[in-house]
Each structure stands twice: as C-alpha cells, then as structure tokens.
Design a protein around this motif. Sequence first.
Motif, PDB file in Angstrom:
ATOM      1  N   MET A 138      18.868 -26.343  -0.658  1.00  0.00           N
ATOM      2  CA  MET A 138      19.899 -26.184   0.575  1.00  0.00           C
ATOM      3  C   MET A 138      19.407 -26.622   1.839  1.00  0.00           C
ATOM      4  O   MET A 138      18.784 -26.228   2.613  1.00  0.00           O
ATOM      5  CB  MET A 138      20.140 -24.574   0.525  1.00  0.00           C
ATOM      6  N   SER A 139      19.947 -27.887   2.025  1.00  0.00           N
ATOM      7  CA  SER A 139      19.538 -28.513   3.405  1.00  0.00           C
ATOM      8  C   SER A 139      20.770 -28.101   4.463  1.00  0.00           C
ATOM      9  O   SER A 139      21.118 -27.028   4.556  1.00  0.00           O
ATOM     10  CB  SER A 139      19.748 -30.032   3.186  1.00  0.00           C
ATOM     11  N   SER A 140      21.007 -29.204   5.270  1.00  0.00           N
ATOM     12  CA  SER A 140      22.162 -28.870   6.140  1.00  0.00           C
ATOM     13  C   SER A 140      22.430 -30.131   6.863  1.00  0.00           C
ATOM     14  O   SER A 140      21.919 -31.209   6.777  1.00  0.00           O
ATOM     15  CB  SER A 140      21.375 -27.798   7.503  1.00  0.00           C
ATOM     16  N   THR A 141      23.639 -29.949   7.531  1.00  0.00           N
ATOM     17  CA  THR A 141      24.355 -31.308   8.082  1.00  0.00           C
ATOM     18  C   THR A 141      23.303 -31.680   9.180  1.00  0.00           C
ATOM     19  O   THR A 141      23.109 -32.806   9.471  1.00  0.00           O
ATOM     20  CB  THR A 141      25.621 -30.866   8.674  1.00  0.00           C
ATOM     21  N   SER A 142      22.563 -30.932   9.758  1.00  0.00           N
ATOM     22  CA  SER A 142      21.585 -31.247  10.576  1.00  0.00           C
ATOM     23  C   SER A 142      20.634 -32.244  10.319  1.00  0.00           C
ATOM     24  O   SER A 142      19.892 -32.788  11.157  1.00  0.00           O
ATOM     25  CB  SER A 142      20.946 -29.968  11.656  1.00  0.00           C
ATOM     26  N   ALA A 143      20.289 -32.088   8.883  1.00  0.00           N
ATOM     27  CA  ALA A 143      19.197 -33.111   8.353  1.00  0.00           C
ATOM     28  C   ALA A 143      19.502 -34.523   8.576  1.00  0.00           C
ATOM     29  O   ALA A 143      18.809 -35.690   8.820  1.00  0.00           O
ATOM     30  CB  ALA A 143      19.273 -32.972   6.736  1.00  0.00           C
ATOM     31  N   ALA A 144      21.084 -34.966   8.854  1.00  0.00           N
ATOM     32  CA  ALA A 144      21.282 -36.419   8.808  1.00  0.00           C
ATOM     33  C   ALA A 144      21.739 -36.608  10.342  1.00  0.00           C
ATOM     34  O   ALA A 144      21.480 -37.546  10.882  1.00  0.00           O
ATOM     35  CB  ALA A 144      22.746 -36.681   7.929  1.00  0.00           C
ATOM     36  N   THR A 145      22.319 -35.412  11.168  1.00  0.00           N
ATOM     37  CA  THR A 145      22.543 -35.729  12.410  1.00  0.00           C
ATOM     38  C   THR A 145      21.664 -35.272  13.545  1.00  0.00           C
ATOM     39  O   THR A 145      22.016 -35.485  14.811  1.00  0.00           O
ATOM     40  CB  THR A 145      24.081 -34.985  12.418  1.00  0.00           C
ATOM     41  N   GLY A 146      20.668 -34.408  13.225  1.00  0.00           N
ATOM     42  CA  GLY A 146      20.094 -33.663  14.066  1.00  0.00           C
ATOM     43  C   GLY A 146      21.149 -32.494  14.739  1.00  0.00           C
ATOM     44  O   GLY A 146      22.141 -32.381  14.086  1.00  0.00           O
TER      45      GLY A 146
END
Length: 245
Positions: A138-146
């Motif tokens: 379970m990652s997050s959109t913040s992994a790609a965008t900061g």
Amino acid sequence: MSKKVVLITGSSRGIGAACATEFAEAGYNVVIHCNSNIQKAKEVSELCKALGAEVLVFQADVSKYDECNRLVDAAIEHFGQIDVLVNNAGIEANGSIMETTLEQFDDVMKVNAYGPFYMSKLVVPHMIERKTGSIIFMSSTSAATGSTGSSAYATSKAALIGLTKTLARDLAPIGINVNAICPGPIETDMVAALPIELKTWIKGSVFAGRLGKPEEVGAAAVFLASEKANYITGQSLTIDGIFRT
C-alpha cells in the motif's frame, strides 16, 4: 479445497480494515494485525466472521523484525499457509525536511518501508515453497508526485514502489505476483485529522469531486490477488479520482 488466507498489516481501521472485510467477503480467511488498538482489531474480526471468514487477530510492531517473525509464525501455525500479504501498516509525520526530526524520519521509515520489507522477507519463503502467492504494497500517490510538507511519508512510500518492481522481477518466474496500490485522498482517520482548510482543498482538488472510500481500495486489492490478475505484476495502481497535485 481450503480457503485462501490473507494477512493484512495495519488492518484494525481505515484501508486495512476495508481490505479485511473485502477479502472476507471474497471467501478468504483473514489475519488481522494491529500495533496497539486490539479492541478495534477485534471489531473488524467480528465483521469478517459475519462474512464467513475464519480470523486470527495478532498484535505486533512491524517496525521490529522479531515481532514480524512472531506474526508470520502465528499465521502459519494457525492456518498453515499465507496466500496473500497486504503490506498496509503505515504512519505519517507531517513536516518539511527542515521541520522533520531525525527521530520522526526514522520512525516513519521503520514502519512504512522496513516493516513491509521484513514482512515480505518472512512470507516469501512460504510462498516459494507453494509456488504461488500475491504481495501487495500500500503505497501512495505521493510516491510519484511528492507531497508538500510530508518529506518522510512520501519518501517511505516511494521506497515501496522500488521494492514492488524489484520483487516482481525476482518472483514472477516462481508464480508470485507483486503489485502496489497508490491511493490518493481516501476517507480515513489520517485524512479526518487534517485541518479543515486542508481537507477542503483536498476535496476540491479531486476531479471526481469526492474522497475515495476505503472499500474501493480494498476491492482493488482483492482483484490484484485474484487469478484474474495473474498476468499483472510489478505494477502500481493509482486510485485517486484524478487528484490534482
């Protein structure tokens, strides 16, 4: 044929709890994990049992390898197998790099990145022995965008993407799938605790016009673990209603 077994870390509330009930409804037996809130974990357990699942509730600190080992051993002893591992447990420490202390960064990384590594390292041998399995991070959109003011959290979630892609390459020849889910704004306690101004901005920044529901993420996890997704591995599935970051 015995039911499949899913182990979900951080499943006493939020997305983890929704994953537990969605897997139970799909016919899985469930290992529910919590760090401290055993009462909430038991409440989720009752929901899963009402859906026909056999349930094991276990309390452990996933930032510690020995406790992860106890959790996995208990699951194997109780059910004899782990078919799906959902690495969901996570914490957040808001703050820019100037505001985030070394202790806060360490705490977030230990739970959000080290914990999933520990759990996967312990579960993978059991999956290799049976030549089947599914691991979901379970990652997050913040992994790609900061994420503004969230240096520790975004870093920890980005680490999971690298781990997802690497494990997928290592384990695909054996028949084990590894994927990540990257939720955007979801109706969880973590979002509920944010200042009202920030919550209003978040909701207004989603093209779908609403926050996501935990069960929508749980349903995606069930699909990724299913036989219908056998050819999907090493991928990151974004669930964010198109979040304008």
